[in-house]
Design a protein around this motif. Structure first.
Motif, PDB file in Angstrom:
ATOM      1  N   UNK A  15      39.218  37.077  42.280  1.00  0.00           N
ATOM      2  CA  UNK A  15      39.951  38.247  41.783  1.00  0.00           C
ATOM      3  C   UNK A  15      40.933  37.860  40.680  1.00  0.00           C
ATOM      4  N   UNK A  16      41.691  36.793  40.880  1.00  0.00           N
ATOM      5  CA  UNK A  16      42.669  36.417  39.857  1.00  0.00           C
ATOM      6  C   UNK A  16      41.978  35.981  38.572  1.00  0.00           C
ATOM      7  N   UNK A  17      40.865  35.269  38.678  1.00  0.00           N
ATOM      8  CA  UNK A  17      40.147  34.851  37.468  1.00  0.00           C
ATOM      9  C   UNK A  17      39.597  36.058  36.721  1.00  0.00           C
ATOM     10  N   UNK A  18      39.068  37.020  37.446  1.00  0.00           N
ATOM     11  CA  UNK A  18      38.545  38.220  36.792  1.00  0.00           C
ATOM     12  C   UNK A  18      39.662  39.022  36.138  1.00  0.00           C
ATOM     13  N   UNK A  19      40.715  39.289  36.878  1.00  0.00           N
ATOM     14  CA  UNK A  19      41.813  40.110  36.352  1.00  0.00           C
ATOM     15  C   UNK A  19      42.586  39.408  35.242  1.00  0.00           C
ATOM     16  N   UNK A  20      42.769  38.091  35.355  1.00  0.00           N
ATOM     17  CA  UNK A  20      43.515  37.343  34.335  1.00  0.00           C
ATOM     18  C   UNK A  20      42.735  37.254  33.019  1.00  0.00           C
ATOM     19  N   UNK A  21      41.465  37.568  33.055  1.00  0.00           N
ATOM     20  CA  UNK A  21      40.682  37.600  31.821  1.00  0.00           C
ATOM     21  C   UNK A  21      40.986  38.809  30.958  1.00  0.00           C
ATOM     22  N   UNK A  22      41.622  39.837  31.550  1.00  0.00           N
ATOM     23  CA  UNK A  22      41.927  41.044  30.783  1.00  0.00           C
ATOM     24  C   UNK A  22      43.393  41.451  30.852  1.00  0.00           C
ATOM     25  N   UNK A  23      44.159  40.799  31.710  1.00  0.00           N
ATOM     26  CA  UNK A  23      45.579  41.121  31.874  1.00  0.00           C
ATOM     27  C   UNK A  23      46.392  39.844  31.744  1.00  0.00           C
ATOM     28  N   UNK A  24      47.410  39.836  30.878  1.00  0.00           N
ATOM     29  CA  UNK A  24      48.258  38.628  30.792  1.00  0.00           C
ATOM     30  C   UNK A  24      48.819  38.290  32.174  1.00  0.00           C
ATOM     31  N   UNK A  25      48.884  37.016  32.478  1.00  0.00           N
ATOM     32  CA  UNK A  25      49.318  36.581  33.796  1.00  0.00           C
ATOM     33  C   UNK A  25      50.736  37.066  34.113  1.00  0.00           C
ATOM     34  N   UNK A  26      51.568  37.245  33.108  1.00  0.00           N
ATOM     35  CA  UNK A  26      52.935  37.726  33.348  1.00  0.00           C
ATOM     36  C   UNK A  26      52.944  39.187  33.801  1.00  0.00           C
ATOM     37  N   UNK A  27      51.843  39.906  33.592  1.00  0.00           N
ATOM     38  CA  UNK A  27      51.759  41.319  33.996  1.00  0.00           C
ATOM     39  C   UNK A  27      50.899  41.519  35.243  1.00  0.00           C
ATOM     40  N   UNK A  28      50.259  40.486  35.701  1.00  0.00           N
ATOM     41  CA  UNK A  28      49.358  40.581  36.846  1.00  0.00           C
ATOM     42  C   UNK A  28      50.172  40.511  38.134  1.00  0.00           C
ATOM     43  N   UNK A  29      49.911  41.429  39.037  1.00  0.00           N
ATOM     44  CA  UNK A  29      50.675  41.488  40.287  1.00  0.00           C
ATOM     45  C   UNK A  29      49.833  41.028  41.472  1.00  0.00           C
ATOM     46  N   UNK A  30      50.530  40.589  42.499  1.00  0.00           N
ATOM     47  CA  UNK A  30      49.860  40.219  43.749  1.00  0.00           C
ATOM     48  C   UNK A  30      49.130  41.439  44.310  1.00  0.00           C
ATOM     49  N   UNK A  31      49.731  42.609  44.194  1.00  0.00           N
ATOM     50  CA  UNK A  31      49.099  43.832  44.707  1.00  0.00           C
ATOM     51  C   UNK A  31      47.773  44.110  44.018  1.00  0.00           C
ATOM     52  N   UNK A  32      47.726  43.971  42.705  1.00  0.00           N
ATOM     53  CA  UNK A  32      46.479  44.213  41.968  1.00  0.00           C
ATOM     54  C   UNK A  32      45.399  43.216  42.399  1.00  0.00           C
ATOM     55  N   UNK A  33      45.783  41.978  42.575  1.00  0.00           N
ATOM     56  CA  UNK A  33      44.827  40.953  43.016  1.00  0.00           C
ATOM     57  C   UNK A  33      44.314  41.299  44.412  1.00  0.00           C
ATOM     58  N   UNK A  34      45.214  41.717  45.299  1.00  0.00           N
ATOM     59  CA  UNK A  34      44.826  42.064  46.672  1.00  0.00           C
ATOM     60  C   UNK A  34      43.872  43.252  46.695  1.00  0.00           C
ATOM     61  N   UNK A  35      44.153  44.266  45.895  1.00  0.00           N
ATOM     62  CA  UNK A  35      43.268  45.432  45.840  1.00  0.00           C
ATOM     63  C   UNK A  35      41.877  44.993  45.407  1.00  0.00           C
ATOM     64  N   UNK A  36      41.819  44.201  44.364  1.00  0.00           N
ATOM     65  CA  UNK A  36      40.517  43.756  43.855  1.00  0.00           C
ATOM     66  C   UNK A  36      39.792  42.857  44.864  1.00  0.00           C
ATOM     67  N   UNK A  37      40.541  42.014  45.564  1.00  0.00           N
ATOM     68  CA  UNK A  37      39.940  41.091  46.532  1.00  0.00           C
ATOM     69  C   UNK A  37      39.657  41.758  47.876  1.00  0.00           C
ATOM     70  N   UNK A  38      40.246  42.946  48.090  1.00  0.00           N
ATOM     71  CA  UNK A  38      40.062  43.619  49.371  1.00  0.00           C
ATOM     72  C   UNK A  38      40.818  42.932  50.498  1.00  0.00           C
ATOM     73  N   UNK A  39      41.973  42.359  50.153  1.00  0.00           N
ATOM     74  CA  UNK A  39      42.784  41.630  51.129  1.00  0.00           C
ATOM     75  C   UNK A  39      44.215  42.159  51.120  1.00  0.00           C
ATOM     76  N   UNK A  40      44.973  41.786  52.124  1.00  0.00           N
ATOM     77  CA  UNK A  40      46.360  42.236  52.223  1.00  0.00           C
ATOM     78  C   UNK A  40      47.299  41.296  51.460  1.00  0.00           C
ATOM     79  N   UNK A  41      48.501  41.810  51.188  1.00  0.00           N
ATOM     80  CA  UNK A  41      49.524  40.972  50.545  1.00  0.00           C
ATOM     81  C   UNK A  41      49.908  39.807  51.463  1.00  0.00           C
ATOM     82  N   UNK A  42      49.898  40.024  52.759  1.00  0.00           N
ATOM     83  CA  UNK A  42      50.188  38.945  53.698  1.00  0.00           C
ATOM     84  C   UNK A  42      49.180  37.800  53.512  1.00  0.00           C
ATOM     85  N   UNK A  43      47.910  38.166  53.369  1.00  0.00           N
ATOM     86  CA  UNK A  43      46.874  37.147  53.133  1.00  0.00           C
ATOM     87  C   UNK A  43      47.115  36.452  51.804  1.00  0.00           C
ATOM     88  N   UNK A  44      47.448  37.236  50.773  1.00  0.00           N
ATOM     89  CA  UNK A  44      47.743  36.643  49.465  1.00  0.00           C
ATOM     90  C   UNK A  44      48.813  35.560  49.616  1.00  0.00           C
TER      91      UNK A  44
END
Length: 183
Positions: A15-44
């Protein structure tokens, strides 16, 4: 690590590799990664403390795979080429992690891998190492640190140039390297 944890880590990395390809890492959130990965923030947060540290971890796994070429070649340029092929494949991710330099965890991951590769290269080819480095561990660490940091700086400039010619980049980086590494 159990199978479930491995799957979670791999989902987060993908998820982070996919999202970081289109979103600067400074703007990428744990929540966005979790949504894409289908996991919880606790898991993140069991696997990473920030999106940039997760990105560095994901890239590290790919860099390590690329650097497996070193023990099987007689030319250090082959290792450089393998690394640059990885960087070119993930150029959007690396560019998204630059502001203006690579984010510290990503830069550190690259530098650590290059250091390990250079140390391995010197161990595999001890005859190339000048005597002042071969007889003093601190001197060798300085030589390796200098070469690794310079290579990362060169990679940053190559990324900024948006030139995707790997062979040219390999030639330029090797031309800037101390000649003894190339023996």
């Amino acid at each position: 690590m159990d199978a479930r944890s491995r799957r979670s880590r791999e989902s987060l990395r993908a998820a982070v590799l996919l999202l970081a390809g289109s979103t600067p890492i400074t703007e990428l959130t744990a929540s966005a990664i979790c949504v894409h990965a289908g996991l919880t923030r606790d898991t993140f947060y069991r696997h990473a403390d920030s999106p940039v540290s997760l990105l560095a971890d994901a890239l590290s796994a790919e860099i390590d795979a690329a650097m497996t070429v070193l023990p099987h070649t007689d030319a250090i340029g082959d290792g450089e080429r393998a690394l640059l092929e990885h960087v070119r494949r993930r150029a959007d991710v690396y560019r998204g992690a630059m502001h203006p330099l690579l984010a510290a965890p990503v830069r550190s991951t690259l530098e650590r891998s290059i250091r390990a590769g250079l140390v391995l290269w010197a161990e595999l080819h001890p005859a190339i190492v000048p005597s002042e480095f071969a007889t003093e561990a601190a001197a060798m660490r300085i030589a390796v640190a200098y070469a690794a940091a310079g290579t990362v700086g060169a990679i940053e400039e190559w990324l900024r140039s948006e030139d995707d010619d790997i062979e040219r980049a390999v030639r330029l980086i090797l031309a800037a390297s101390p000649e003894w590494w190339l023996r």
